[in-house]
Design an enzyme around this catalytic site. Structure first.
Site, short mmCIF file in Angstrom:
data_model
loop_
_atom_site.label_atom_id
_atom_site.label_comp_id
_atom_site.label_asym_id
_atom_site.label_seq_id
_atom_site.Cartn_x
_atom_site.Cartn_y
_atom_site.Cartn_z
N ASP A 1 4.05 -32.59 17.13
CA ASP A 1 3.83 -32.26 15.76
C ASP A 1 3.61 -33.36 14.47
O ASP A 1 2.77 -34.14 15.13
CB ASP A 1 5.88 -32.71 15.45
CG ASP A 1 6.98 -31.61 15.89
OD1 ASP A 1 6.74 -30.95 16.31
OD2 ASP A 1 8.00 -32.22 16.42
N TYR B 1 6.74 -39.81 26.92
CA TYR B 1 6.76 -40.38 25.10
C TYR B 1 6.72 -41.91 24.92
O TYR B 1 7.67 -42.47 25.81
CB TYR B 1 7.35 -39.51 24.27
CG TYR B 1 6.48 -37.92 24.29
CD1 TYR B 1 6.35 -37.22 22.98
CD2 TYR B 1 7.87 -37.39 25.07
CE1 TYR B 1 5.92 -36.54 22.76
CE2 TYR B 1 6.99 -35.81 24.96
CZ TYR B 1 6.15 -35.22 23.98
OH TYR B 1 5.72 -34.49 23.35
#
Length: 267
Positions: free
Chosen positions: A51, A109
């Site tokens: 994103d 992540y």
């Protein structure tokens, strides 16, 4: 011929990876270069669609080409034309049936948070700032409870449009750093905004507003309204892409559940 490209990028000045009608994206930068080289549009296929504002230490994409160019020459050509906030680390030739999305069996992540009395302008976009004191032990206790296979409906964006919201997490832990903490999470895949929602919940635990014991209840409830917050994009890094089951086995042991992709995911 199918080409696999391993890249890194600093996401602060991108609207995300995926091409947008208006605005700067990572995909746009590469497809512009490939169009110039091929004299036609060439589409790239990423392992993950990060994103706006999200960084990538390790990201992959592939594309098909008829050009007979050696991998090191591809790397040089791309890096020569790319802006300073993207870099091609490696280029290789792969089998024609390889696919960056479908052959991806896991992702890791890292979410970086720094704490203190004052916000550091030089950390802007790179880490998220929290002035509050946080109980990292309780946060880690809560984080551990996300490990395993669960339905994460209550921990993703309500805009998430996939048939199944079940994902397997192999790792979920809080690591204390010199000036704050990192949240590290490795999983079979991630739903839209899932990591940022997990971080926001863990911070609520750290503040004492939520308890680790609530995790199983919230997973069972599958209600996003009970977990209403989302952490900022800044501070989130795509750290590793697992393109082979053996990589996951090496990191987490032979007894883990490995998922094969059958359809595109949100990330």
């Amino acid at each position: 011929m199918r080409i696999l490209v391993k890249i890194s990028y600093q996401g602060s000045n991108f609207l995300g990876f995926q091409i947008q009608q208006h605005g700067r994206t990572v995909q746009q930068q590469f497809e512009k270069i490939l169009k110039r080289m091929h004299k036609r549009h060439v589409r790239i296929h990423p392992s993950s669609r990060t994103d706006r504002g999200v960084h990538a230490i390790e990201q992959y994409f592939h594309f098909d080409t008829e050009l007979n160019i050696a991998p090191d020459k591809w790397q040089y050509a791309m890096n020569s034309a790319l802006p300073d906030d993207i870099y091609v680390n490696e280029v290789s030739i792969v089998d024609d049936d390889f696919h960056c999305r479908y052959d991806c069996v896991g992702k890791r992540y890292r979410y970086k948070v720094y704490q203190g009395k004052h916000r550091d302008v030089f950390m802007s976009g790179l880490k998220t700032f929290y002035a509050d004191s946080l109980d990292l032990e309780k946060m880690n206790e809560a984080a551990q409870q996300f490990i395993g296979t669960h339905d994460f409906t209550g921990f993703c964006s309500q805009k998430t449009e996939v048939e199944s919201k079940e994902r397997t997490l192999y790792q979920s832990e809080i690591i204390k750093t010199e000036n704050g903490f990192d949240y590290i999470v490795t999983g079979s895949g991630f739903l839209y905004n899932m990591v940022r929602v997990l971080v926001a919940f863990l911070i609520e635990v750290g503040k004492g507003k939520r308890q680790p014991e609530e995790v199983p209840i919230l997973l069972e409830a599958k209600d996003r309204k009970q977990v209403p917050f989302t952490a900022p994009a800044e501070g989130l890094y795509l750290e590793k892409i697992y393109l082979a089951p053996q990589e996951l086995i090496n990191d987490f042991g032979p007894d883990i559940k490995i998922h094969r992709k059958k359809s595109l995911e949100n990330d």
